[in-house]
Write a protein that holds these residues in place. Structure first.
Motif, mmCIF file in Angstrom:
data_model
loop_
_atom_site.group_PDB
_atom_site.id
_atom_site.type_symbol
_atom_site.label_atom_id
_atom_site.label_comp_id
_atom_site.label_asym_id
_atom_site.label_seq_id
_atom_site.Cartn_x
_atom_site.Cartn_y
_atom_site.Cartn_z
ATOM 1 N N SER A 108 33.977 44.708 38.449
ATOM 2 C CA SER A 108 32.993 45.581 39.005
ATOM 3 C C SER A 108 33.762 47.091 38.491
ATOM 4 C CB SER A 108 32.778 45.683 40.561
ATOM 5 O OG SER A 108 34.057 45.862 41.219
ATOM 6 N N TRP A 109 33.117 48.320 38.592
ATOM 7 C CA TRP A 109 33.604 49.365 38.436
ATOM 8 C C TRP A 109 34.404 49.774 39.436
ATOM 9 C CZ3 TRP A 109 35.133 52.360 34.612
ATOM 10 C CH2 TRP A 109 35.376 53.711 34.817
ATOM 11 N N SER A 110 34.059 49.625 40.506
ATOM 12 C CA SER A 110 34.859 50.102 41.825
ATOM 13 C C SER A 110 36.159 49.254 41.964
ATOM 14 C CB SER A 110 34.016 49.978 42.972
ATOM 15 O OG SER A 110 33.710 48.529 43.253
ATOM 16 N N GLY A 111 36.137 48.200 41.454
ATOM 17 C CA GLY A 111 37.645 47.264 41.418
ATOM 18 C C GLY A 111 38.595 48.121 40.447
ATOM 19 N N SER A 155 38.087 41.916 38.708
ATOM 20 C CA SER A 155 37.060 42.051 39.614
ATOM 21 C C SER A 155 35.648 42.150 39.191
ATOM 22 C CB SER A 155 37.322 43.284 40.748
ATOM 23 O OG SER A 155 36.995 44.394 40.102
ATOM 24 N N GLY A 165 42.316 45.776 37.771
ATOM 25 C CA GLY A 165 40.911 45.749 38.412
ATOM 26 C C GLY A 165 39.939 45.304 37.539
ATOM 27 N N GLN A 196 38.357 51.222 39.444
ATOM 28 C CA GLN A 196 38.750 52.545 40.115
ATOM 29 C C GLN A 196 39.792 52.269 41.273
ATOM 30 O OE1 GLN A 196 35.013 53.781 41.346
ATOM 31 N NE2 GLN A 196 34.951 55.308 39.383
ATOM 32 N N PHE A 197 39.708 51.336 41.967
ATOM 33 C CA PHE A 197 40.458 51.143 43.272
ATOM 34 C C PHE A 197 41.933 50.693 42.244
ATOM 35 C CE2 PHE A 197 42.484 48.035 46.079
ATOM 36 C CZ PHE A 197 42.591 48.991 47.184
ATOM 37 N N SER A 235 39.520 39.877 51.395
ATOM 38 C CA SER A 235 38.413 40.780 50.663
ATOM 39 C C SER A 235 38.439 40.523 49.033
ATOM 40 C CB SER A 235 38.578 42.225 50.992
ATOM 41 O OG SER A 235 39.592 42.894 50.235
#
Length: 151
Positions: free
Chosen positions: A34-37, A32, A29, A39-40, A99
């Motif tokens: 990004s922090w959301s990447g 990506s 992740g 986490q995902f 995406s």
């Protein structure tokens, strides 16, 4: 083999798969940016890791048992993880792949440019995870031989 060894190894494999899956997923992740990447990736890695770890634990008991040793477990995990990762990668939704491409990161554009590349990424990651789980479980289940009575 007894059912207790299967159950013990599957549960321990699920726990190991969760730990290694979160680590590998979060590390993937990071690509990506990004922090959301992150986490995902960690959550998805954990979920897939639990499934892969528990199945690897059960298969390792079948192949290595109590006498196979660490190498048998590692090779079992390596083969099973690669096969499972390839299957999961082949059925990766096209919307997810697109995406990821929308993030417009060079490394992700290369890795997810086609279904083939994405499938081999998952195959590699699950092979790494299942190799570690299989080696750990078969080493844990190994019963030492009594070499003094072999003479």
């Amino acid at each position: 083999m007894n059912n207790e060894l299967y159950l013990k190894s599957s549960l321990f494999g699920a726990w190991l798969g969760l730990v290694f899956g979160v680590i590998l997923g979060a590390a993937t992740g990071v690509l990506s940016g990004s922090w959301s990447g992150i986490q995902f990736g960690g959550v998805v890695g954990g979920v897939i890791g639990v499934v892969t770890g528990s199945l690897t634990g059960a298969i390792t008991v079948r192949t290595a048992g109590t006498t196979g040793g660490v190498s048998i477990g590692a090779y079992t995990g390596m083969a099973f993880g690669a096969f499972l990762g390839l299957l999961l990668g082949l059925f990766l939704p096209e919307s997810f792949r697109l995406s990821v491409l929308n993030l417009d990161r060079l490394i992700l554009n290369v890795i997810f440019s086609g279904r083939f590349e994405a499938a081999f990424l998952l195959s590699f990651l699950l092979s790494v995870l299942a190799t570690a789980v299989g080696a750990w479980i078969s080493g844990r289940n190994l019963k030492p031989r009594d070499v003094t009575n072999l003479r």
